[in-house]
Motif scaffolding. Structure first.
Motif, short mmCIF file in Angstrom:
data_model
loop_
_atom_site.label_atom_id
_atom_site.label_comp_id
_atom_site.label_asym_id
_atom_site.label_seq_id
_atom_site.Cartn_x
_atom_site.Cartn_y
_atom_site.Cartn_z
N THR A 101 1.06 -1.90 0.19
CA THR A 101 0.22 0.27 -0.52
C THR A 101 1.31 1.62 0.13
O THR A 101 1.82 0.67 0.06
CB THR A 101 -1.02 0.42 1.34
N GLU A 134 0.66 3.25 2.24
CA GLU A 134 1.68 3.37 3.55
C GLU A 134 2.74 2.39 3.94
O GLU A 134 4.18 2.95 4.43
CB GLU A 134 0.60 2.95 4.93
N ASP A 135 3.07 1.24 2.60
CA ASP A 135 4.25 0.01 2.98
C ASP A 135 5.15 0.75 2.48
O ASP A 135 6.00 1.13 2.57
CB ASP A 135 3.97 -1.02 2.48
N GLU A 189 6.26 4.18 1.88
CA GLU A 189 5.81 5.54 2.94
C GLU A 189 7.46 4.58 4.47
O GLU A 189 7.87 5.33 4.11
CB GLU A 189 4.96 6.46 3.47
N LYS A 190 6.71 3.72 4.73
CA LYS A 190 7.62 2.93 5.55
C LYS A 190 8.58 2.83 4.61
O LYS A 190 9.93 3.03 5.61
CB LYS A 190 6.98 1.54 6.38
#
Length: 279
Positions: free
Chosen positions: A197, A199-200, A202-203
């Motif tokens: 995703t 978010e993944d 961005e991590k």
């Protein structure tokens, strides 16, 4: 005289820490000035951007000013006392659910360039996707390809403002909208190929960013050792270790826990303590 030498060594340690920190962050007065000059030239004329898009359209008809991204990847390697800079040029076209990749060859002496044949980067070619850098400034996306393809990775560098950082950088123009579309396609590819995703992604970027903060903390600790050995002053030494703690604070704020870097800074603090007792 002895106090003067200690003060000079302390100033050297501060200058060294700032220089390395700015270098790691691609920052500094020279870069800021060149960026502002490049922005002024880009605002004054869009002809370079229009010419690039026109030439890309001859190879990828669906290309437009809204989806063509010029990408320049800069790699730095160190061997003994020799520093080598290597530049990789590409042009990307964000098209639906894939990215078209066009090789780009540039002659820094004449300022002329050529485009190679486009290849489609699709979900079935991708094994993993990671990001590094800062959105809105210089964001690097690495598409790691499946081993059977015989190629390791494709790197796309998204810079909303492409500017002439040095003679190896050919353009001054804006490509913010195209970078946004390329990022949207990247998120689609990451999800369809790897179930990653936004978010993944961005991590992975934060992990890279916090790696720089960890390096900064280690440099602060090293400078603290220098300050302890030269001046023997507790306040001067604490300034550097306070800087290391500030880096750790930023990492924790981004939900990244310092590990190896924390151990290194603790060891540096112990070394600085014993050096102050000796001084």
């Amino acid at each position: 005289m002895e106090q003067l030498l200690r003060a000079l060594w302390l100033l050297f340690a501060v200058a060294f820490a700032l220089t390395v920190a700015l270098w790691r962050s691609h920052m500094g007065p020279a870069i800021w000035i060149k960026r502002e000059c490049g922005k002024a030239r880009a605002l004054n004329s869009d002809s370079a951007r229009q010419e690039l898009v026109r030439r890309v359209q001859q190879l990828v008809p669906q290309a437009s000013s809204q989806n063509v991204v010029f990408s320049l990847q800069e790699e730095v390697s160190h061997l003994r006392r020799v520093t080598t800079y290597t530049y990789y040029y590409k042009v990307f076209v964000a098209d639906g659910d894939c990215l078209w990749v066009l090789p780009f060859s540039y002659d820094k002496k004449t300022g002329k360039y050529d485009l190679g044949q486009p290849a489609a980067l699709t979900q079935d070619l991708i094994q993993n996707v990671t990001m590094a850098g800062k959105p809105g400034k210089r964001l690097s996306v690495t598409f790691r390809l499946k081993p059977e393809l015989g190629s390791e990775a494709v790197v796309m560098v998204l810079e909303p403002l492409a500017f002439r950082k040095n003679k190896f950088y050919p353009f001054d123009f804006f490509q913010e909208e195209a970078c946004g579309k390329a990022m949207a396609v990247t998120e689609k590819l990451a999800f369809s190929a790897c179930k990653m995703t936004a978010e993944d992604l961005e991590k992975t970027r934060l992990e890279d960013e916090c790696g720089n903060y960890a390096t900064g903390a280690g440099i602060c600790g090293f400078c603290g050792i220098i300050a302890a050995s030269v001046s023997g002053s507790l306040p001067g030494t604490l300034v550097f270790f306070a800087g290391a703690l500030a880096f750790f604070g930023v990492m924790l704020a981004k939900k990244q826990v310092p590990k190896i870097s924390l151990v290194i800074v603790i060891l540096e603090a112990v070394a600085a303590y014993f050096l102050m007792k000796i001084a």
